[in-house]
Scaffold this motif. Structure first.
Motif, PDB file in Angstrom:
ATOM      1  N   THR A 135       0.836  -1.199   0.000  1.00 31.17           N
ATOM      2  CA  THR A 135       0.000   0.000   0.000  1.00 31.17           C
ATOM      3  C   THR A 135       0.869   1.247   0.000  1.00 31.17           C
ATOM      4  O   THR A 135       1.851   1.318   0.744  1.00 31.17           O
ATOM      5  CB  THR A 135      -0.901   0.009   1.252  1.00 31.17           C
TER       6      THR A 135
ATOM      7  N   PRO B 288      -1.174   7.655   1.750  1.00 32.44           N
ATOM      8  CA  PRO B 288      -2.315   8.451   1.269  1.00 32.44           C
ATOM      9  C   PRO B 288      -1.816   9.735   0.606  1.00 32.44           C
ATOM     10  O   PRO B 288      -0.873  10.359   1.088  1.00 32.44           O
ATOM     11  CB  PRO B 288      -3.109   8.759   2.535  1.00 32.44           C
TER      12      PRO B 288
ATOM     13  N   GLY C  55      -4.494  -1.223  -7.787  1.00 39.13           N
ATOM     14  CA  GLY C  55      -5.752  -0.495  -7.728  1.00 39.13           C
ATOM     15  C   GLY C  55      -5.648   0.663  -6.760  1.00 39.13           C
ATOM     16  O   GLY C  55      -4.550   1.110  -6.422  1.00 39.13           O
ATOM     17  N   TYR C  56      -6.798   1.142  -6.304  1.00 38.76           N
ATOM     18  CA  TYR C  56      -6.806   2.291  -5.399  1.00 38.76           C
ATOM     19  C   TYR C  56      -8.016   2.229  -4.475  1.00 38.76           C
ATOM     20  O   TYR C  56      -8.966   1.493  -4.722  1.00 38.76           O
ATOM     21  CB  TYR C  56      -6.838   3.598  -6.187  1.00 38.76           C
ATOM     22  N   ARG C  57      -7.938   3.005  -3.425  1.00 36.38           N
ATOM     23  CA  ARG C  57      -9.056   3.177  -2.502  1.00 36.38           C
ATOM     24  C   ARG C  57      -9.195   4.680  -2.262  1.00 36.38           C
ATOM     25  O   ARG C  57      -8.222   5.351  -1.902  1.00 36.38           O
ATOM     26  CB  ARG C  57      -8.776   2.443  -1.182  1.00 36.38           C
ATOM     27  N   LEU C  58     -10.378   5.199  -2.527  1.00 38.21           N
ATOM     28  CA  LEU C  58     -10.626   6.617  -2.272  1.00 38.21           C
ATOM     29  C   LEU C  58     -10.778   6.843  -0.774  1.00 38.21           C
ATOM     30  O   LEU C  58     -11.400   6.047  -0.077  1.00 38.21           O
ATOM     31  CB  LEU C  58     -11.891   7.082  -2.990  1.00 38.21           C
ATOM     32  N   GLN C  59     -10.216   7.936  -0.292  1.00 39.06           N
ATOM     33  CA  GLN C  59     -10.360   8.303   1.102  1.00 39.06           C
ATOM     34  C   GLN C  59     -11.706   9.008   1.278  1.00 39.06           C
ATOM     35  O   GLN C  59     -12.317   9.480   0.302  1.00 39.06           O
ATOM     36  CB  GLN C  59      -9.208   9.212   1.526  1.00 39.06           C
TER      37      GLN C  59
ATOM     38  N   ASN D 297      -4.989   5.908 -12.761  1.00 36.59           N
ATOM     39  CA  ASN D 297      -5.025   4.624 -12.076  1.00 36.59           C
ATOM     40  C   ASN D 297      -4.344   3.617 -12.979  1.00 36.59           C
ATOM     41  O   ASN D 297      -4.900   3.226 -13.995  1.00 36.59           O
ATOM     42  CB  ASN D 297      -6.474   4.204 -11.786  1.00 36.59           C
TER      43      ASN D 297
ATOM     44  N   VAL E  25      -6.381   9.716  -2.115  1.00 40.33           N
ATOM     45  CA  VAL E  25      -6.477   8.354  -2.617  1.00 40.33           C
ATOM     46  C   VAL E  25      -5.297   7.553  -2.065  1.00 40.33           C
ATOM     47  O   VAL E  25      -4.255   8.121  -1.741  1.00 40.33           O
ATOM     48  CB  VAL E  25      -6.493   8.347  -4.170  1.00 40.33           C
TER      49      VAL E  25
ATOM     50  N   PHE F 227      -2.594   0.746  -4.253  1.00 37.55           N
ATOM     51  CA  PHE F 227      -2.007  -0.515  -3.806  1.00 37.55           C
ATOM     52  C   PHE F 227      -1.513  -1.288  -5.007  1.00 37.55           C
ATOM     53  O   PHE F 227      -2.038  -1.179  -6.107  1.00 37.55           O
ATOM     54  CB  PHE F 227      -2.976  -1.340  -2.942  1.00 37.55           C
TER      55      PHE F 227
END
Length: 106
Positions: free
Chosen positions: A40, A43, A64-68, A78, A96, A99
Motif C-alpha cells: 500500500t 495516502p 488499484g486504489y481506494r478513495l479516502q 489509475n 487516494v 495498492f
C-alpha cells in the motif's frame, strides 16, 4: 476356435508400447510457487498521487486504489508506474491510496 484378429494384436502392441513410453518419460522439473503480496502506498494529499512500489525481488502483477472519505469527483489516474515496478492513482479532488499486487517466486 478362432485365432485372434491381427487388428486386436496390433492394438495390444500399440498400448504396450505407449505404456512403456509413459513409464520411461522423464519427470517434469519442479517450479517454485509464486507468492502474492499487497503493498500500500501512502495516502495522497488532496488532488495528489499515491504510489505503491513493489519491493526488490518481486514483480508487479496488478493494482488499484481506494478513495479516502474526503475524495470527490473522478479518479484522474489509475495504473502501473512508467517503469512497471508499482501502481499509482490520483483523485481529482480529495485523497487516494494506491495498492500494488507484487509476486515473488519461493
Amino acid at each position: 476356435m478362432r485365432a485372434p484378429s491381427t487388428g486386436l494384436l496390433l492394438v495390444a502392441a500399440v498400448l504396450t508400447a505407449a505404456a512403456a513410453t509413459v513409464a520411461a518419460a522423464p519427470a517434469m522439473p519442479a517450479f517454485a510457487a509464486e507468492t502474492a503480496k499487497v503493498v500500500t502506498g501512502a495516502p495522497s494529499g488532496p488532488g495528489g498521487a499515491s504510489t505503491a512500489t513493489c519491493p526488490a525481488g518481486t514483480h508487479l502483477t496488478g493494482g488499484g486504489y481506494r478513495l479516502q472519505p474526503d475524495a470527490a469527483g473522478p479518479v484522474r489516474a489509475n495504473g502501473p508506474t512508467a517503469d512497471a515496478t508499482g501502481w499509482s492513482a490520483q483523485a481529482e479532488r480529495g485523497s487516494v491510496v494506491a495498492f500494488a499486487v507484487c509476486e515473488t517466486e519461493d
